[in-house]
Design a protein around this motif. Structure first.
Motif, PDB file in Angstrom:
ATOM      1  N   ASN A  62      -9.347   5.697 -10.994  1.00 28.63           N
ATOM      2  CA  ASN A  62      -9.004   6.986 -10.385  1.00 28.63           C
ATOM      3  C   ASN A  62      -9.773   7.220  -9.086  1.00 28.63           C
ATOM      4  OD1 ASN A  62      -7.057   7.684 -12.269  1.00 28.63           O
ATOM      5  ND2 ASN A  62      -8.560   8.593 -13.637  1.00 28.63           N
ATOM      6  N   GLN A  63     -11.003   6.741  -9.021  1.00 31.25           N
ATOM      7  CA  GLN A  63     -11.788   6.848  -7.790  1.00 31.25           C
ATOM      8  C   GLN A  63     -11.105   6.052  -6.669  1.00 31.25           C
ATOM      9  OE1 GLN A  63     -15.746   5.209  -8.148  1.00 31.25           O
ATOM     10  NE2 GLN A  63     -16.385   5.916  -6.142  1.00 31.25           N
ATOM     11  N   VAL A  64     -10.665   4.845  -6.980  1.00 29.76           N
ATOM     12  CA  VAL A  64      -9.989   3.994  -5.993  1.00 29.76           C
ATOM     13  C   VAL A  64      -8.708   4.676  -5.511  1.00 29.76           C
ATOM     14  CG1 VAL A  64      -8.767   1.799  -5.676  1.00 29.76           C
ATOM     15  CG2 VAL A  64     -10.978   1.836  -6.852  1.00 29.76           C
ATOM     16  N   ARG A  65      -7.903   5.177  -6.447  1.00 29.77           N
ATOM     17  CA  ARG A  65      -6.644   5.834  -6.073  1.00 29.77           C
ATOM     18  C   ARG A  65      -6.886   7.115  -5.288  1.00 29.77           C
ATOM     19  NH1 ARG A  65      -2.732   7.195 -10.384  1.00 29.77           N
ATOM     20  NH2 ARG A  65      -4.510   8.236 -11.297  1.00 29.77           N
ATOM     21  N   GLY A  66      -7.870   7.909  -5.713  1.00 30.49           N
ATOM     22  CA  GLY A  66      -8.116   9.195  -5.091  1.00 30.49           C
ATOM     23  C   GLY A  66      -8.730   9.113  -3.703  1.00 30.49           C
ATOM     24  N   LEU A  67      -9.432   8.030  -3.417  1.00 32.82           N
ATOM     25  CA  LEU A  67     -10.109   7.907  -2.128  1.00 32.82           C
ATOM     26  C   LEU A  67      -9.395   6.980  -1.149  1.00 32.82           C
ATOM     27  CD1 LEU A  67     -13.812   7.821  -3.346  1.00 32.82           C
ATOM     28  CD2 LEU A  67     -12.504   9.768  -2.484  1.00 32.82           C
ATOM     29  N   PHE A  68      -8.197   6.536  -1.527  1.00 26.19           N
ATOM     30  CA  PHE A  68      -7.414   5.669  -0.633  1.00 26.19           C
ATOM     31  C   PHE A  68      -6.481   6.536   0.193  1.00 26.19           C
ATOM     32  CE2 PHE A  68      -3.770   3.059   0.489  1.00 26.19           C
ATOM     33  CZ  PHE A  68      -4.393   1.953   1.022  1.00 26.19           C
ATOM     34  N   PRO A  69      -6.340   6.413   1.458  1.00 26.29           N
ATOM     35  CA  PRO A  69      -6.928   5.390   2.294  1.00 26.29           C
ATOM     36  C   PRO A  69      -8.306   5.756   2.847  1.00 26.29           C
ATOM     37  CG  PRO A  69      -5.332   6.608   3.567  1.00 26.29           C
ATOM     38  CD  PRO A  69      -5.312   7.182   2.180  1.00 26.29           C
ATOM     39  N   TRP A  70      -8.678   7.049   2.837  1.00 28.61           N
ATOM     40  CA  TRP A  70      -9.990   7.429   3.365  1.00 28.61           C
ATOM     41  C   TRP A  70     -10.675   8.343   2.387  1.00 28.61           C
ATOM     42  CZ3 TRP A  70     -13.402  11.172   4.510  1.00 28.61           C
ATOM     43  CH2 TRP A  70     -14.475  10.811   5.319  1.00 28.61           C
ATOM     44  N   PRO A  71     -11.938   8.200   2.144  1.00 31.13           N
ATOM     45  CA  PRO A  71     -12.861   7.262   2.782  1.00 31.13           C
ATOM     46  C   PRO A  71     -12.813   5.866   2.184  1.00 31.13           C
ATOM     47  CG  PRO A  71     -14.077   8.683   1.283  1.00 31.13           C
ATOM     48  CD  PRO A  71     -12.643   9.142   1.268  1.00 31.13           C
ATOM     49  N   GLY A  72     -12.091   5.687   1.090  1.00 35.45           N
ATOM     50  CA  GLY A  72     -11.981   4.378   0.458  1.00 35.45           C
ATOM     51  C   GLY A  72     -13.083   4.159  -0.565  1.00 35.45           C
ATOM     52  N   ALA A  73     -12.776   3.353  -1.577  1.00 34.63           N
ATOM     53  CA  ALA A  73     -13.758   2.986  -2.607  1.00 34.63           C
ATOM     54  C   ALA A  73     -14.285   1.594  -2.264  1.00 34.63           C
ATOM     55  CB  ALA A  73     -13.101   2.993  -3.978  1.00 34.63           C
ATOM     56  N   TYR A  74     -15.563   1.382  -2.539  1.00 34.48           N
ATOM     57  CA  TYR A  74     -16.161   0.107  -2.153  1.00 34.48           C
ATOM     58  C   TYR A  74     -17.344  -0.235  -3.046  1.00 34.48           C
ATOM     59  CZ  TYR A  74     -19.595   3.182   0.008  1.00 34.48           C
ATOM     60  OH  TYR A  74     -20.542   4.143   0.216  1.00 34.48           O
ATOM     61  N   GLY A  75     -17.674  -1.509  -3.006  1.00 29.42           N
ATOM     62  CA  GLY A  75     -18.881  -2.021  -3.636  1.00 29.42           C
ATOM     63  C   GLY A  75     -19.507  -3.013  -2.674  1.00 29.42           C
TER      64      GLY A  75
END
Length: 154
Positions: A62-75
């Motif tokens: 959900n973090q990946v979906r909610g933050l796409f395209p900005w600010p984006g999820a990352y590791g």
């Protein structure tokens, strides 16, 4: 992003209909109930960092979906930022190693989370184009397993 694309067309049509309704009197405005209003804070870039130790697969998905395209999820992998662009929870997939460990199974890339696993469908290393999992792992040649996202804070 998918909802933005879908709702931008629908929202435009609804806006025209609403403005026409206001102009001809068929729609009357009413004030918002302040008791039911909620505050949503501004998104900040730092909110995109994934914590595989602390969060389960669904939370990260959900973090990946909610933050796409900005600010984006990352590791981070070997101190280099890797954006995670698309994922899918994979509850029945076991990944060797603790949370943050990842492995390629055929063409599919799985990462272990606090609970369950997550399939990474598309990712983007810092300064490079978006890649499918197998392409990404080809770029990891010469790196010895175990493959792992760096712990948060390091």
């Amino acid at each position: 992003k998918e909802l933005l694309d879908r709702f931008s067309k629908t929202g435009g049509e609804l806006l025209v209909k609403t403005l026409d309704g206001l102009a001809d009197g068929s729609i009357r405005p009413r004030p918002q109930d302040p008791q039911k209003a909620t505050f949503a804070p501004m998104l900040e870039k730092g909110r995109g960092q994934i914590n595989f130790l602390q969060d389960d697969a669904w939370t990260i998905h959900n973090q990946v979906r909610g933050l796409f395209p900005w600010p984006g999820a990352y590791g981070f992998i070997q101190k280099k930022r890797v954006k995670i662009l698309r994922t899918r929870p994979a509850a029945n997939q076991e990944v060797r190693g603790g949370p943050g460990s990842f492995q390629l199974e055929g063409d599919r890339l799985f990462v272990s989370c606090k609970s369950d696993s997550l399939e990474i469908l598309e990712l983007q290393p810092e300064g490079k184009k978006a890649l499918k999992p197998k392409e990404f792992m080809n770029g990891m040649r010469g790196t010895e397993p175990p493959f792992m996202f760096d712990p948060v804070g390091e």
